[in-house]
Motif scaffolding. Structure first.
Motif, mmCIF file in Angstrom:
data_model
loop_
_atom_site.group_PDB
_atom_site.id
_atom_site.type_symbol
_atom_site.label_atom_id
_atom_site.label_comp_id
_atom_site.label_asym_id
_atom_site.label_seq_id
_atom_site.Cartn_x
_atom_site.Cartn_y
_atom_site.Cartn_z
ATOM 1 N N ASP A 147 0.866 -1.173 0.000
ATOM 2 C CA ASP A 147 0.000 0.000 0.000
ATOM 3 C C ASP A 147 0.911 1.233 0.000
ATOM 4 O OD1 ASP A 147 -1.691 2.119 0.503
ATOM 5 O OD2 ASP A 147 -2.508 1.303 2.371
ATOM 6 N N VAL A 148 1.203 1.738 -1.175
ATOM 7 C CA VAL A 148 2.182 2.813 -1.298
ATOM 8 C C VAL A 148 1.716 4.071 -0.586
ATOM 9 C CG1 VAL A 148 3.427 4.299 -2.910
ATOM 10 C CG2 VAL A 148 3.112 1.867 -3.440
ATOM 11 N N LEU A 149 0.470 4.491 -0.839
ATOM 12 C CA LEU A 149 -0.023 5.726 -0.213
ATOM 13 C C LEU A 149 -0.050 5.595 1.297
ATOM 14 C CD1 LEU A 149 -1.151 8.557 -0.462
ATOM 15 C CD2 LEU A 149 -3.443 7.558 -0.745
ATOM 16 N N GLY A 150 -0.547 4.455 1.790
ATOM 17 C CA GLY A 150 -0.586 4.260 3.235
ATOM 18 C C GLY A 150 0.796 4.277 3.851
ATOM 19 N N SER A 151 1.763 3.692 3.150
ATOM 20 C CA SER A 151 3.131 3.677 3.650
ATOM 21 C C SER A 151 3.728 5.081 3.641
ATOM 22 C CB SER A 151 3.991 2.733 2.799
ATOM 23 O OG SER A 151 3.489 1.417 2.839
ATOM 24 N N MET A 152 3.377 5.864 2.612
ATOM 25 C CA MET A 152 3.878 7.240 2.549
ATOM 26 C C MET A 152 3.299 8.082 3.667
ATOM 27 S SD MET A 152 3.766 7.877 -1.583
ATOM 28 C CE MET A 152 4.230 9.607 -1.436
ATOM 29 N N VAL A 153 2.017 7.918 3.931
ATOM 30 C CA VAL A 153 1.382 8.693 5.005
ATOM 31 C C VAL A 153 2.028 8.368 6.352
ATOM 32 C CG1 VAL A 153 -0.774 9.006 6.282
ATOM 33 C CG2 VAL A 153 -0.805 8.975 3.781
ATOM 34 N N LEU A 154 2.398 7.111 6.520
ATOM 35 C CA LEU A 154 3.087 6.712 7.748
ATOM 36 C C LEU A 154 4.544 7.171 7.772
ATOM 37 C CD1 LEU A 154 2.071 2.991 8.475
ATOM 38 C CD2 LEU A 154 1.803 4.932 10.021
ATOM 39 N N ASN A 155 5.075 7.593 6.620
ATOM 40 C CA ASN A 155 6.521 7.796 6.501
ATOM 41 C C ASN A 155 7.256 6.532 6.917
ATOM 42 O OD1 ASN A 155 8.197 10.449 5.877
ATOM 43 N ND2 ASN A 155 6.135 11.064 6.498
ATOM 44 N N ALA A 156 6.697 5.398 6.520
ATOM 45 C CA ALA A 156 7.271 4.107 6.901
ATOM 46 C C ALA A 156 8.622 3.895 6.238
ATOM 47 C CB ALA A 156 6.317 2.980 6.516
ATOM 48 N N HIS A 157 9.503 3.249 6.960
ATOM 49 C CA HIS A 157 10.816 2.908 6.436
ATOM 50 C C HIS A 157 10.886 1.392 6.258
ATOM 51 C CE1 HIS A 157 12.901 6.843 7.222
ATOM 52 N NE2 HIS A 157 11.798 6.977 7.935
ATOM 53 N N PHE A 158 11.275 0.962 5.073
ATOM 54 C CA PHE A 158 11.490 -0.451 4.806
ATOM 55 C C PHE A 158 12.983 -0.670 4.620
ATOM 56 C CE2 PHE A 158 7.172 0.341 3.544
ATOM 57 C CZ PHE A 158 6.481 -0.815 3.897
ATOM 58 N N HIS A 159 13.511 -1.644 5.343
ATOM 59 C CA HIS A 159 14.935 -1.965 5.199
ATOM 60 C C HIS A 159 15.053 -3.454 4.939
ATOM 61 C CE1 HIS A 159 19.228 -0.827 5.957
ATOM 62 N NE2 HIS A 159 19.309 -2.143 5.935
ATOM 63 N N PHE A 160 15.605 -3.791 3.775
ATOM 64 C CA PHE A 160 15.828 -5.184 3.422
ATOM 65 C C PHE A 160 17.290 -5.514 3.712
ATOM 66 C CE2 PHE A 160 12.257 -3.673 1.015
ATOM 67 C CZ PHE A 160 11.356 -4.739 1.043
ATOM 68 N N LEU A 161 17.508 -6.630 4.379
ATOM 69 C CA LEU A 161 18.882 -6.894 4.792
ATOM 70 C C LEU A 161 19.284 -8.343 4.556
ATOM 71 C CD1 LEU A 161 19.092 -8.398 7.922
ATOM 72 C CD2 LEU A 161 17.839 -6.293 8.422
ATOM 73 N N VAL A 162 20.528 -8.500 4.146
ATOM 74 C CA VAL A 162 21.207 -9.786 4.060
ATOM 75 C C VAL A 162 22.541 -9.603 4.767
ATOM 76 C CG1 VAL A 162 22.256 -11.504 2.543
ATOM 77 C CG2 VAL A 162 20.098 -10.439 1.892
ATOM 78 N N LEU A 163 22.805 -10.423 5.751
ATOM 79 C CA LEU A 163 23.987 -10.243 6.584
ATOM 80 C C LEU A 163 25.270 -10.170 5.762
ATOM 81 C CD1 LEU A 163 25.311 -10.170 9.408
ATOM 82 C CD2 LEU A 163 25.357 -12.687 9.313
ATOM 83 N N PHE A 164 25.391 -11.026 4.732
ATOM 84 C CA PHE A 164 26.637 -11.125 3.983
ATOM 85 C C PHE A 164 26.932 -9.859 3.190
ATOM 86 C CE2 PHE A 164 24.201 -15.080 4.091
ATOM 87 C CZ PHE A 164 24.939 -15.731 5.048
#
Length: 339
Positions: free
Chosen positions: A260-277
């Motif tokens: 939900d792009v608009l909902g995420s923008m309104v939240l100012n949500a941060h998504f962080h995808f991580l791989v340890l290596f």
């Protein structure tokens, strides 16, 4: 020495028990007599060739383990001989991991293990604990290092708290002072998440999980450590506070992610995808230091009474250990190698 190897990608049956010459440590390296080897999903994925191209003609698997340094290469303090250590990323970019009686790793990847910490604990750190640390230190408003008090006043949601990474998220977040909520899918997993130290445990398959989490965190959770983004994203966004962070280290189940792009923008949500290596060396070094401090504080115990059952196999049954991880065994799968 005895070692497990594979020459071709494939199922667990490609793993073979063989005799190999004792490896010699090169400059900046240490040789470790391995007591216990830890098995992670990454290990069977590398063996099967799933997203991990095979780079060597012969591979001894497993990234994590624990044992005792018995020899050092040039440039390494001789006083490290006899030191108990836990190992991480042993097979990353190298053909020899911890599924062997001896392995050689760069000296910095052999971390001192306190006398009061068993080899089972040491072999259970590595990928799970360092991944958990990374997930807990990527928020815009959060700390870059963990220590007691670093997460005071924060609410952390550990998705899948009965898994190895979820277990480490609970323990590290609690050690750092956070209020910890964990979501699980069964009463048995709820028991394990609570034993790990979660303050609140919620079965996401029952009732109103978003409402239950909001009762604990009326303003929303600060950070979600997520293991199944496709399945859990709607719930994560329903309970995330403004400018909160969702740190994703896996997508168990493989469900497509619908954002939900608009909902995420309104939240100012941060998504962080991580791989340890692929984390930078500074971030990994910080994680190692902080995890080692948590171990010294006794904050990362393992075993069923601490929320992480240990599932054990001897070296000659490493294939069965891989099958257990592939079949989503609850707990930490270990391979016993030596004393």
């Amino acid at each position: 020495m005895k070692a497990i190897i594979y020459r071709d990608n494939g199922g667990p049956d490609v793993l073979q028990l063989v005799d190999r010459d004792l490896p010699e440590p090169g400059p900046g390296e240490v040789r470790v007599r391995v007591a216990v080897s830890g098995v992670n999903p990454t290990d069977w994925q590398a063996r099967s060739g799933s997203g991990h191209p095979k780079r060597f003609a012969e591979v001894t698997p497993h990234l994590d383990g624990a044992g005792t340094i018995d020899a050092v290469g040039a440039g390494v303090d001789q006083r490290r001989v006899g030191q108990r250590v836990w190992l991480f990323m042993a097979a990353a970019g190298r053909p020899t991991g911890t599924a062997a009686e001896f392995t050689v790793v760069p000296a910095e990847q052999a971390v001192p293990l306190p006398d009061e910490a068993g080899f089972d604990l040491g072999a259970s750190l590595g990928v799970p604990a360092l991944t958990a640390h990374r997930a807990l230190t990527v928020a815009e408003d959060g700390p870059r290092r963990l220590s007691p008090g670093a997460l005071d006043g924060k609410v952390v949601l550990a998705a899948g708290g009965a898994g190895a990474v979820g277990h480490a998220v609970i323990q590290l977040a609690r050690w750092a002072g956070a209020t910890v909520v964990s979501t699980v899918s069964s009463p048995e997993k709820a028991r394990l998440a609570a034993a790990a130290g979660a303050h609140h445990v919620i079965d996401y398959r029952e009732g109103d999980p978003a409402g239950d989490i909001r009762e604990v965190a009326p303003d929303g959770v600060d950070l979600v450590a997520e293991v199944a983004l496709g399945a859990n994203l709607a719930l994560d966004l329903a309970v995330l506070r403004t400018r909160g962070t969702i740190a994703t280290y896996a997508n168990d189940g493989g469900m497509p992610v619908e954002l939900d792009v608009l909902g995420s923008m309104v939240l100012n949500a941060h998504f962080h995808f991580l791989v340890l290596f692929l984390a930078g060396p500074e971030a990994r070094a910080a994680a190692v230091e902080d995890v080692a401090a948590a171990v010294r504080d006794g904050a990362l115990p393992v075993g069923e009474e601490h929320g992480l059952p240990l599932v054990r196999f001897p070296l000659d049954r490493t294939a069965d250990a891989h099958r257990a991880v592939e079949n989503r065994a609850v707990g930490k799968v270990l391979v016993d190698i030596g004393g």
